[in-house]
Design an enzyme around this catalytic site. Structure first.
Site, PDB file in Angstrom:
ATOM      1  N   CYS A  39       7.653  -4.857  15.377  1.00  0.00           N
ATOM      2  CA  CYS A  39       7.376  -3.873  16.428  1.00  0.00           C
ATOM      3  C   CYS A  39       5.968  -4.124  16.952  1.00  0.00           C
ATOM      4  O   CYS A  39       5.065  -4.449  16.185  1.00  0.00           O
ATOM      5  CB  CYS A  39       7.509  -2.449  15.879  1.00  0.00           C
ATOM      6  SG  CYS A  39       9.149  -2.140  15.204  1.00  0.00           S
TER       7      CYS A  39
ATOM      8  N   CYS B 265       3.426   8.428   1.138  1.00  0.00           N
ATOM      9  CA  CYS B 265       4.058   7.480   2.059  1.00  0.00           C
ATOM     10  C   CYS B 265       4.206   6.135   1.332  1.00  0.00           C
ATOM     11  O   CYS B 265       3.228   5.524   0.928  1.00  0.00           O
ATOM     12  CB  CYS B 265       3.163   7.365   3.285  1.00  0.00           C
ATOM     13  SG  CYS B 265       3.715   6.148   4.453  1.00  0.00           S
TER      14      CYS B 265
ATOM     15  N   CYS C  32       2.667  -2.350  15.432  1.00  0.00           N
ATOM     16  CA  CYS C  32       2.617  -2.125  13.980  1.00  0.00           C
ATOM     17  C   CYS C  32       1.930  -3.262  13.235  1.00  0.00           C
ATOM     18  O   CYS C  32       2.229  -4.434  13.461  1.00  0.00           O
ATOM     19  CB  CYS C  32       4.042  -1.934  13.460  1.00  0.00           C
ATOM     20  SG  CYS C  32       4.120  -1.660  11.687  1.00  0.00           S
TER      21      CYS C  32
ATOM     22  N   CYS D 103       0.331   2.906   7.961  1.00  0.00           N
ATOM     23  CA  CYS D 103       0.523   1.993   6.846  1.00  0.00           C
ATOM     24  C   CYS D 103       0.555   0.559   7.349  1.00  0.00           C
ATOM     25  O   CYS D 103       0.943   0.301   8.467  1.00  0.00           O
ATOM     26  CB  CYS D 103       1.840   2.299   6.159  1.00  0.00           C
ATOM     27  SG  CYS D 103       1.755   3.757   5.163  1.00  0.00           S
TER      28      CYS D 103
ATOM     29  N   CYS E  22       7.011  -7.192   7.083  1.00  0.00           N
ATOM     30  CA  CYS E  22       8.200  -6.674   7.753  1.00  0.00           C
ATOM     31  C   CYS E  22       8.668  -7.698   8.775  1.00  0.00           C
ATOM     32  O   CYS E  22       7.865  -8.351   9.427  1.00  0.00           O
ATOM     33  CB  CYS E  22       7.890  -5.352   8.447  1.00  0.00           C
ATOM     34  SG  CYS E  22       9.364  -4.623   9.209  1.00  0.00           S
TER      35      CYS E  22
ATOM     36  N   GLU F 251       0.808  -1.209   0.000  1.00  0.00           N
ATOM     37  CA  GLU F 251       0.000   0.000   0.000  1.00  0.00           C
ATOM     38  C   GLU F 251       0.844   1.262   0.000  1.00  0.00           C
ATOM     39  O   GLU F 251       2.017   1.258   0.381  1.00  0.00           O
ATOM     40  CB  GLU F 251      -0.939   0.005   1.191  1.00  0.00           C
ATOM     41  CG  GLU F 251      -0.218   0.009   2.505  1.00  0.00           C
ATOM     42  CD  GLU F 251      -1.173  -0.288   3.649  1.00  0.00           C
ATOM     43  OE1 GLU F 251      -1.881  -1.305   3.570  1.00  0.00           O
ATOM     44  OE2 GLU F 251      -1.189   0.490   4.585  1.00  0.00           O
TER      45      GLU F 251
HETATM   46  N1  SAH Z   1      10.077   0.448   9.209  1.00  0.00           N
HETATM   47  C1  SAH Z   1      10.200   1.856   9.188  1.00  0.00           C
HETATM   48  C2  SAH Z   1       9.224   2.484   8.290  1.00  0.00           C
HETATM   49  C3  SAH Z   1       7.802   2.090   8.613  1.00  0.00           C
HETATM   50  S1  SAH Z   1       6.992   3.437   9.195  1.00  0.00           S
HETATM   51  C4  SAH Z   1      10.100   2.391  10.584  1.00  0.00           C
HETATM   52  O1  SAH Z   1       9.727   1.653  11.487  1.00  0.00           O
HETATM   53  O2  SAH Z   1      10.421   3.551  10.774  1.00  0.00           O
HETATM   54  C5  SAH Z   1       6.661   3.136  10.795  1.00  0.00           C
HETATM   55  C6  SAH Z   1       5.869   4.356  11.269  1.00  0.00           C
HETATM   56  O3  SAH Z   1       4.458   4.111  11.030  1.00  0.00           O
HETATM   57  C7  SAH Z   1       5.997   4.543  12.750  1.00  0.00           C
HETATM   58  O4  SAH Z   1       7.111   5.305  13.145  1.00  0.00           O
HETATM   59  C8  SAH Z   1       4.735   5.285  13.010  1.00  0.00           C
HETATM   60  O5  SAH Z   1       4.927   6.642  12.674  1.00  0.00           O
HETATM   61  C9  SAH Z   1       3.741   4.673  12.059  1.00  0.00           C
HETATM   62  N2  SAH Z   1       2.916   3.643  12.720  1.00  0.00           N
HETATM   63  C10 SAH Z   1       3.003   2.297  12.596  1.00  0.00           C
HETATM   64  N3  SAH Z   1       2.062   1.676  13.353  1.00  0.00           N
HETATM   65  C11 SAH Z   1       1.372   2.653  13.966  1.00  0.00           C
HETATM   66  C12 SAH Z   1       0.268   2.654  14.857  1.00  0.00           C
HETATM   67  N4  SAH Z   1      -0.314   1.542  15.280  1.00  0.00           N
HETATM   68  N5  SAH Z   1      -0.185   3.849  15.283  1.00  0.00           N
HETATM   69  C13 SAH Z   1       0.385   5.016  14.862  1.00  0.00           C
HETATM   70  N6  SAH Z   1       1.414   5.077  14.008  1.00  0.00           N
HETATM   71  C14 SAH Z   1       1.913   3.917  13.559  1.00  0.00           C
HETATM   72 FE1  SF4 Z   2       8.580  -2.954  10.559  1.00  0.00          FE
HETATM   73 FE2  SF4 Z   2       6.454  -1.697  11.468  1.00  0.00          FE
HETATM   74 FE3  SF4 Z   2       8.603  -1.929  13.008  1.00  0.00          FE
HETATM   75 FE4  SF4 Z   2       8.695  -0.289  10.884  1.00  0.00          FE
HETATM   76  S1  SF4 Z   2       7.398  -0.052  12.667  1.00  0.00           S
HETATM   77  S2  SF4 Z   2      10.242  -1.800  11.507  1.00  0.00           S
HETATM   78  S3  SF4 Z   2       7.361  -1.416   9.463  1.00  0.00           S
HETATM   79  S4  SF4 Z   2       7.304  -3.628  12.254  1.00  0.00           S
END
Ligand code: SAH
Ligand code: SF4
Length: 384
Positions: free
Chosen positions: A128, A117, A131, A361, A124, A96
């Site tokens: 985390c 974005c 996420c 995302c 991934c 996406e």
């Molecule tokens: N892997 C990279 C790029 C992915 S972006 C990284 O971790 O930086 C990851 C970003 O998506 C996070 O820093 C946050 O800004 C956003 N994100 C992911 N899950 C989220 C959630 N449940 N609520 C709010 N923001 C979220």
């Molecule tokens: Fe992967 Fe999500 Fe962690 Fe970014 S925030 S490294 S996309 S698991």
């Protein structure tokens, strides 16, 4: 280069790659520039459309290179709101891309153009805990063409839509709609380093998509060695660090990567990046109720931000189906923000309404089809 096909895709190649190929074929160099013009200015999606190239050259290109484009499966949201595009790739994988309306920019300079974005992997591996992207694990890296293709196809889609509504569509080679790129979609960009760099070169190059390096933000969960590697690349890309915890015990709980690269190592890599690139750092900090929103995180976060000259971007947690955490109440969010500001940190809190659609995302892919608006009113992707 990892992709879905043994043949490279033309949109994965740099100008130098294409020149090398044409030299091998005894084709004059200006033909490479004509090809690039078709790809990145006029944005055609078939070899046949490249009408000023000799027919036999087009045939040769078609034999040796892929020319694929992501297929739009869903588009959620509408003009003037955050829009999510779900794409199906050649091998059926879903990724996406999120288009964020123009606003005083969170990344890069304030712009009246939109921010896109972009995803860099299918799934991934970093897991985390907040996420959605990691919920189904890691599938594969995106090729440079699959990364670049997201930008081109979104602009094509919106251009065609504008034309259907009688609005002026962006002209080939004219000012583009997308002003800023953030690599905050699905996947960990720095874990797909080679393909990311190849895509960044194409997105940044004058002969390519032509977006300035300072308008491109790479986001990472904190892969310290790759941050140092990125610091040694010539362009000045911006860097966002997904921090989400200002002490090791709290960050360990949220992001497994912290066990590999704890804060001390991460901070050293960021310092190195800044020595090379200047102050281009943002900390992303998702506020999660009872996990990292306590007073105890404010002063270590302030200390780290001041030391590394980083701006802090506070993001209220978006609930993810299947994950237990919650977002703190607005009062608690404001308190956290004020606490940082009192300690001299430049911090912002994302306050937009409608966070369901602004959801991070990785979430779109996981939603059931029922919840999504099918592309019945799909203006289609132009086929110039
Ligand atoms: N892997 C990279 C790029 C992915 S972006 C990284 O971790 O930086 C990851 C970003 O998506 C996070 O820093 C946050 O800004 C956003 N994100 C992911 N899950 C989220 C959630 N449940 N609520 C709010 N923001 C979220
Ligand atoms: Fe992967 Fe999500 Fe962690 Fe970014 S925030 S490294 S996309 S698991």
């Amino acid at each position: 280069m990892i992709g879905t096909s043994p043949r490279p895709d033309v949109r994965s190649l740099s100008r130098a790659d294409l020149l090398g190929k044409f030299a091998d074929w005894n084709v004059p160099a200006y033909r490479a520039d004509q090809t690039l013009d078709w790809l990145y200015r006029r944005r055609v999606s078939t070899w046949d459309a490249m009408t000023n190239l000799p027919r036999d050259l087009r045939g040769r290109l078609a034999e040796s290179l892929d020319f694929s484009r992501p297929e739009a499966v869903r588009c959620q949201g509408s003009v003037d709101t955050t829009r999510k595009f779900l794409w199906r790739l050649q091998d059926g994988a879903l990724i996406e891309t999120v288009l964020i309306p123009a606003n005083p920019a969170l990344y890069g300079d304030a712009s009246d153009r939109q921010t896109l974005c972009v995803s860099t992997q299918v799934g991934c591996a970093y897991g985390c805990r907040f996420c959605a992207s990691g919920l189904d694990g890691f599938k594969r890296n995106l090729s440079p063409a699959e990364i670049v293709g997201q930008v081109i196809e979104v602009e094509n889609y919106c251009g065609k839509e504008a034309a259907q509504q009688g609005l002026a569509a962006p002209q080939p080679g004219g000012e583009r709609m997308i002003g800023n790129l953030v690599f905050m979609g699905m996947g960990e960009p720095l874990a797909n380093y080679e393909n990311l760099i190849a895509a960044l070169r194409i997105l940044n190059a004058e002969w390519g998509v032509g977006i300035g390096a300072r308008k491109i933000t790479v986001s990472t969960s904190g892969l310290a060695p790759q941050i140092q590697r990125l610091a040694n690349e010539p362009p000045q890309f911006r860097l966002a660090i997904s921090l989400h915890g200002a002490t090791d015990p709290v960050r360990d709980q949220i992001m497994p990567v912290n066990r590999k690269y704890p804060l001390k190592e991460l901070a050293a890599a960021i310092e190195y990046y800044q020595e090379k690139k200047g102050r281009l750092i943002t900390f992303e900090y998702i506020l999660i109720k009872g996990i990292n929103d306590g007073k105890d995180q404010i002063s270590p976060l302030a200390a780290l931000s001041r030391r590394l000259h980083a701006k802090v971007n506070l993001i209220p947690y978006n609930t993810v189906e299947g994950l237990p955490w919650e977002r703190p109440c607005e009062k608690a969010q404001e308190r956290f923000l004020a606490g940082l500001q009192e300690l001299g940190v430049t911090a912002t809190l994302r306050r937009e309404k409608g966070h369901d659609i602004d959801a991070a995302c990785g979430q779109l892919r996981l939603r059931t089809d029922r919840e999504l608006k099918p592309l019945t009113d799909d203006p289609g992707i132009p086929d110039k």
